[in-house]
Design a protein around this motif. Structure first.
Motif, PDB file in Angstrom:
ATOM      1  N   THR A 103      -8.427   8.991 -12.615  1.00  0.00           N
ATOM      2  CA  THR A 103      -9.450   9.499 -13.531  1.00  0.00           C
ATOM      3  C   THR A 103      -9.512  11.029 -13.462  1.00  0.00           C
ATOM      4  O   THR A 103     -10.258  11.650 -14.208  1.00  0.00           O
ATOM      5  N   GLY A 104      -8.743  11.615 -12.531  1.00  0.00           N
ATOM      6  CA  GLY A 104      -8.778  13.071 -12.367  1.00  0.00           C
ATOM      7  C   GLY A 104      -7.486  13.734 -12.818  1.00  0.00           C
ATOM      8  O   GLY A 104      -6.805  13.264 -13.731  1.00  0.00           O
ATOM      9  N   SER A 105      -7.122  14.813 -12.143  1.00  0.00           N
ATOM     10  CA  SER A 105      -5.926  15.586 -12.475  1.00  0.00           C
ATOM     11  C   SER A 105      -4.657  14.814 -12.087  1.00  0.00           C
ATOM     12  O   SER A 105      -4.467  14.476 -10.913  1.00  0.00           O
ATOM     13  N   THR A 106      -3.815  14.542 -13.066  1.00  0.00           N
ATOM     14  CA  THR A 106      -2.566  13.847 -12.757  1.00  0.00           C
ATOM     15  C   THR A 106      -1.646  14.759 -11.949  1.00  0.00           C
ATOM     16  O   THR A 106      -0.878  14.288 -11.117  1.00  0.00           O
ATOM     17  N   LYS A 107      -1.733  16.053 -12.181  1.00  0.00           N
ATOM     18  CA  LYS A 107      -0.865  17.000 -11.473  1.00  0.00           C
ATOM     19  C   LYS A 107      -1.128  16.952  -9.956  1.00  0.00           C
ATOM     20  O   LYS A 107      -0.203  16.766  -9.157  1.00  0.00           O
ATOM     21  N   LEU A 108      -2.396  17.082  -9.590  1.00  0.00           N
ATOM     22  CA  LEU A 108      -2.760  17.069  -8.164  1.00  0.00           C
ATOM     23  C   LEU A 108      -2.455  15.704  -7.555  1.00  0.00           C
ATOM     24  O   LEU A 108      -1.921  15.596  -6.441  1.00  0.00           O
ATOM     25  N   PHE A 109      -2.765  14.634  -8.316  1.00  0.00           N
ATOM     26  CA  PHE A 109      -2.492  13.281  -7.825  1.00  0.00           C
ATOM     27  C   PHE A 109      -1.009  13.110  -7.533  1.00  0.00           C
ATOM     28  O   PHE A 109      -0.605  12.612  -6.476  1.00  0.00           O
ATOM     29  N   ASP A 110      -0.174  13.533  -8.489  1.00  0.00           N
ATOM     30  CA  ASP A 110       1.277  13.336  -8.332  1.00  0.00           C
ATOM     31  C   ASP A 110       1.838  14.169  -7.172  1.00  0.00           C
ATOM     32  O   ASP A 110       2.735  13.715  -6.452  1.00  0.00           O
ATOM     33  N   GLU A 111       1.293  15.375  -7.011  1.00  0.00           N
ATOM     34  CA  GLU A 111       1.736  16.213  -5.885  1.00  0.00           C
ATOM     35  C   GLU A 111       1.527  15.498  -4.558  1.00  0.00           C
ATOM     36  O   GLU A 111       2.422  15.387  -3.727  1.00  0.00           O
ATOM     37  N   ILE A 112       0.289  14.981  -4.382  1.00  0.00           N
ATOM     38  CA  ILE A 112      -0.038  14.314  -3.115  1.00  0.00           C
ATOM     39  C   ILE A 112       0.762  13.013  -2.987  1.00  0.00           C
ATOM     40  O   ILE A 112       1.328  12.710  -1.936  1.00  0.00           O
ATOM     41  N   ALA A 113       0.826  12.265  -4.081  1.00  0.00           N
ATOM     42  CA  ALA A 113       1.505  10.949  -4.037  1.00  0.00           C
ATOM     43  C   ALA A 113       2.985  11.111  -3.705  1.00  0.00           C
ATOM     44  O   ALA A 113       3.531  10.380  -2.873  1.00  0.00           O
ATOM     45  N   ASN A 114       3.649  12.053  -4.332  1.00  0.00           N
ATOM     46  CA  ASN A 114       5.092  12.209  -4.109  1.00  0.00           C
ATOM     47  C   ASN A 114       5.412  12.744  -2.715  1.00  0.00           C
ATOM     48  O   ASN A 114       6.371  12.308  -2.079  1.00  0.00           O
ATOM     49  N   GLU A 115       4.572  13.643  -2.240  1.00  0.00           N
ATOM     50  CA  GLU A 115       4.736  14.175  -0.891  1.00  0.00           C
ATOM     51  C   GLU A 115       4.518  13.074   0.143  1.00  0.00           C
ATOM     52  O   GLU A 115       5.253  12.950   1.129  1.00  0.00           O
ATOM     53  N   TRP A 116       3.521  12.242  -0.090  1.00  0.00           N
ATOM     54  CA  TRP A 116       3.128  11.224   0.889  1.00  0.00           C
ATOM     55  C   TRP A 116       4.067  10.010   0.869  1.00  0.00           C
ATOM     56  O   TRP A 116       4.492   9.520   1.907  1.00  0.00           O
ATOM     57  N   LEU A 117       4.389   9.549  -0.335  1.00  0.00           N
ATOM     58  CA  LEU A 117       5.153   8.293  -0.420  1.00  0.00           C
ATOM     59  C   LEU A 117       6.651   8.498  -0.229  1.00  0.00           C
ATOM     60  O   LEU A 117       7.351   7.597   0.237  1.00  0.00           O
ATOM     61  N   GLN A 118       7.159   9.672  -0.585  1.00  0.00           N
ATOM     62  CA  GLN A 118       8.592   9.959  -0.408  1.00  0.00           C
ATOM     63  C   GLN A 118       9.462   8.853  -0.991  1.00  0.00           C
ATOM     64  O   GLN A 118      10.473   8.461  -0.410  1.00  0.00           O
ATOM     65  N   GLY A 119       9.040   8.315  -2.144  1.00  0.00           N
ATOM     66  CA  GLY A 119       9.809   7.239  -2.770  1.00  0.00           C
ATOM     67  C   GLY A 119      10.193   7.641  -4.187  1.00  0.00           C
ATOM     68  O   GLY A 119      10.335   8.843  -4.457  1.00  0.00           O
ATOM     69  N   PRO A 120      10.352   6.671  -5.083  1.00  0.00           N
ATOM     70  CA  PRO A 120      10.634   6.998  -6.486  1.00  0.00           C
ATOM     71  C   PRO A 120       9.516   7.886  -7.035  1.00  0.00           C
ATOM     72  O   PRO A 120       8.355   7.721  -6.668  1.00  0.00           O
ATOM     73  N   THR A 121       9.868   8.825  -7.893  1.00  0.00           N
ATOM     74  CA  THR A 121       8.890   9.799  -8.390  1.00  0.00           C
ATOM     75  C   THR A 121       7.718   9.125  -9.101  1.00  0.00           C
ATOM     76  O   THR A 121       7.901   8.272  -9.960  1.00  0.00           O
ATOM     77  N   ILE A 122       6.522   9.543  -8.727  1.00  0.00           N
ATOM     78  CA  ILE A 122       5.293   9.028  -9.334  1.00  0.00           C
ATOM     79  C   ILE A 122       4.880   9.962 -10.470  1.00  0.00           C
ATOM     80  O   ILE A 122       4.803  11.176 -10.281  1.00  0.00           O
ATOM     81  N   ALA A 123       4.621   9.373 -11.633  1.00  0.00           N
ATOM     82  CA  ALA A 123       4.035  10.151 -12.737  1.00  0.00           C
ATOM     83  C   ALA A 123       2.815   9.364 -13.195  1.00  0.00           C
ATOM     84  O   ALA A 123       2.920   8.416 -13.969  1.00  0.00           O
ATOM     85  N   SER A 124       1.652   9.754 -12.662  1.00  0.00           N
ATOM     86  CA  SER A 124       0.441   8.978 -12.933  1.00  0.00           C
ATOM     87  C   SER A 124      -0.054   9.189 -14.361  1.00  0.00           C
ATOM     88  O   SER A 124       0.289  10.177 -15.015  1.00  0.00           O
ATOM     89  N   LYS A 125      -0.848   8.231 -14.819  1.00  0.00           N
ATOM     90  CA  LYS A 125      -1.443   8.326 -16.158  1.00  0.00           C
ATOM     91  C   LYS A 125      -2.939   8.576 -16.011  1.00  0.00           C
ATOM     92  O   LYS A 125      -3.580   8.009 -15.128  1.00  0.00           O
ATOM     93  N   HIS A 126      -3.479   9.413 -16.902  1.00  0.00           N
ATOM     94  CA  HIS A 126      -4.901   9.698 -16.829  1.00  0.00           C
ATOM     95  C   HIS A 126      -5.704   8.667 -17.631  1.00  0.00           C
ATOM     96  O   HIS A 126      -5.338   8.321 -18.739  1.00  0.00           O
ATOM     97  N   ILE A 127      -6.776   8.178 -17.042  1.00  0.00           N
ATOM     98  CA  ILE A 127      -7.682   7.299 -17.794  1.00  0.00           C
ATOM     99  C   ILE A 127      -9.116   7.732 -17.533  1.00  0.00           C
ATOM    100  O   ILE A 127      -9.402   8.476 -16.595  1.00  0.00           O
ATOM    101  N   GLN A 128     -10.012   7.198 -18.377  1.00  0.00           N
ATOM    102  CA  GLN A 128     -11.421   7.496 -18.204  1.00  0.00           C
ATOM    103  C   GLN A 128     -12.166   6.189 -17.944  1.00  0.00           C
ATOM    104  O   GLN A 128     -11.878   5.168 -18.577  1.00  0.00           O
ATOM    105  N   LEU A 129     -13.070   6.206 -17.026  1.00  0.00           N
ATOM    106  CA  LEU A 129     -13.851   4.997 -16.724  1.00  0.00           C
ATOM    107  C   LEU A 129     -15.303   5.231 -17.138  1.00  0.00           C
ATOM    108  O   LEU A 129     -15.748   6.358 -17.261  1.00  0.00           O
ATOM    109  N   GLY A 130     -16.041   4.150 -17.336  1.00  0.00           N
ATOM    110  CA  GLY A 130     -17.481   4.277 -17.534  1.00  0.00           C
ATOM    111  C   GLY A 130     -17.919   4.334 -18.978  1.00  0.00           C
ATOM    112  O   GLY A 130     -19.107   4.460 -19.267  1.00  0.00           O
TER     113      GLY A 130
END
Lengths: 270, 270
Positions: free
Chosen positions: B241-268
């Motif tokens: 629900t937040g910044s895909t850029k920041l999410f992907d940075e953390i996810a790719n650094e942490w998971l060290q697997g296939p590249t993550i490209a998250s999608k943004h959604i809105q809840l509520g």
């Protein structure tokens, strides 16, 4: 919140006591009943039909005692009888093979996993199939160790003979680059120090029984069957079809807890 | 035998990725969907009613995607919403608190167990009750660490500031003779090297998320929901629900697997 009904454990002999030991640690509140079919041990080389029949005899004995969950604390029996028994009982039934599989997949870093067990367990290829079905890239190297159970049942598991037998038996697993070895028989954790010494410290040993208690603990939570908020430690009652003296010697040495005085029973005359 | 439906994971932000990392190891065949509510993170100091509402919003989003199991990969949400959600969904729902509890009871030798978590988790006393209900003799020492989640979400978890904050926060746990410490927040494993350093090597850290995957694996087996005999590795789809850029940075650094490209959604806005 307090379910004081016992959990039932069955094994071909004293091997399942390694599972009991872990249960006493992880589930101190729970009451437990153990039945070892020592008189007809080992099961490893028996035909599958016979193992299934014996396992049902043990199961019926414990179900009459009012158990809330059954643990087949024997790999040989799990391999051939778990599916049928879990389908027919209306309490949760837990085997030792899938917990051991999960423990190994979790622990291995190079996906090269060894499995040792009885002839029956290894022949069933249960571990091999369970691991490969979960992880396409895993390599499984299996080895039957038919001499190990008699060493334990005769209370010679700390003897120089045990060291010699284990070292000779495990030769085919050397230089196979496994980083994880499943002790695919609940008797084997009694030989653990010797097995670890032979395999080397770099190989992680997976005690399928200990992993099984994590599954039992989880199912107690999931089905809300746990003896929560108990005010005293759970009790363990033991039955054996063989010598109570030998059973108690091994049990008391291994468990190092309250003194075990097993009761003798006969199976198969129903 | 092939159930390709995904497992759903929800968290207040990126913390549940520590659970995903363990799932990629233990359950390589499984397809997974992750949703992090980064825009409204942290949940730790929010009122329980609000956390329940947000957790339901995430749950409904994933249920619509056809998940076969839901993992509430957030301790704060588990503490207040697991019971209600698991009762109302007809798929298995798994939280992170009981797996962490089991892991700690299994690991501790002196029955002195520390728990760190968000304000909400510690205030709920969920770990304390879960441990004490299972083991009358256990001592539990709890500490809220409200500054840890923001360090992780801002991708500063390896910084000198993180070291300072962790060391200062954990002072009350020193000299308490705990031999086991539950990382009772899925964000904390990213701070694990620092926490381990501050607590000392003699303290065993329990990653409640990693323990959770053992439960997920077990339930996939128990309910025969696993994607067995897959011919390719499972896929991970991420939403934030937040910044895909920041999410992907953390996810790719942490998971060290296939590249993550998250999608943004809105809840509520349902």
């Amino acid at each position: 919140m307090e379910n004081t009904e016992p959990i039932g454990f069955i094994d071909s002999g004293v091997g399942g006591l390694t599972v009991i030991k872990e249960a006493m640690k992880q589930l101190p509140n729970e009451n437990m009943i153990y039945l070892g079919d020592t008189a007809r041990c080992p099961y490893g080389a028996r035909p599958a039909e016979q193992v299934i029949e014996y396992t049902w005899q043990m199961t019926r004995f414990l179900v009459k005692k009012g158990i809330k969950m059954l643990v087949i604390a024997c790999n040989t029996a799990t391999a051939v009888a778990l599916e049928e028994i879990s389908q027919q009982l209306d309490i949760p039934v837990v085997g030792v093979i899938l917990p051991g599989t999960r423990g190994a997949v979790k622990a291995s870093k190079n996906q090269r996993i060894g499995v040792i067990g009885t002839l029956g367990t290894i022949k069933s290829q249960s571990y091999e199939q369970a691991i490969r079905s979960r992880d396409l890239n895993a390599h499984v190297i299996s080895l039957a160790c038919p001499k190990f159970v008699p060493l334990v049942e005769s209370n010679q598991y700390q003897s120089p003979i045990a060291k010699k037998v284990v070292a000779e038996t495990l030769v085919p697993l050397q230089n196979k680059k496994i980083d994880t070895l499943i002790l695919g028989c609940t008797h084997y954790p009694l030989l653990r120090p010797i097995i670890q010494n032979v395999m080397g410290r770099q190989v992680k040993l997976i005690d399928s029984g200990a992993e099984t208690i994590t599954e039992v603990s989880m199912l107690l939570d999931y089905f809300k069957l746990g003896n929560l908020y108990a005010t005293k430690t759970g009790e363990l009652t033991c039955y054996t079809t063989g010598s109570t003296k030998l059973f108690d010697e091994i049990a008391n040495e291994w468990l190092q807890g309250p003194t075990i005085a097993s009761k003798h029973i006969q199976l198969g005359d129903e």
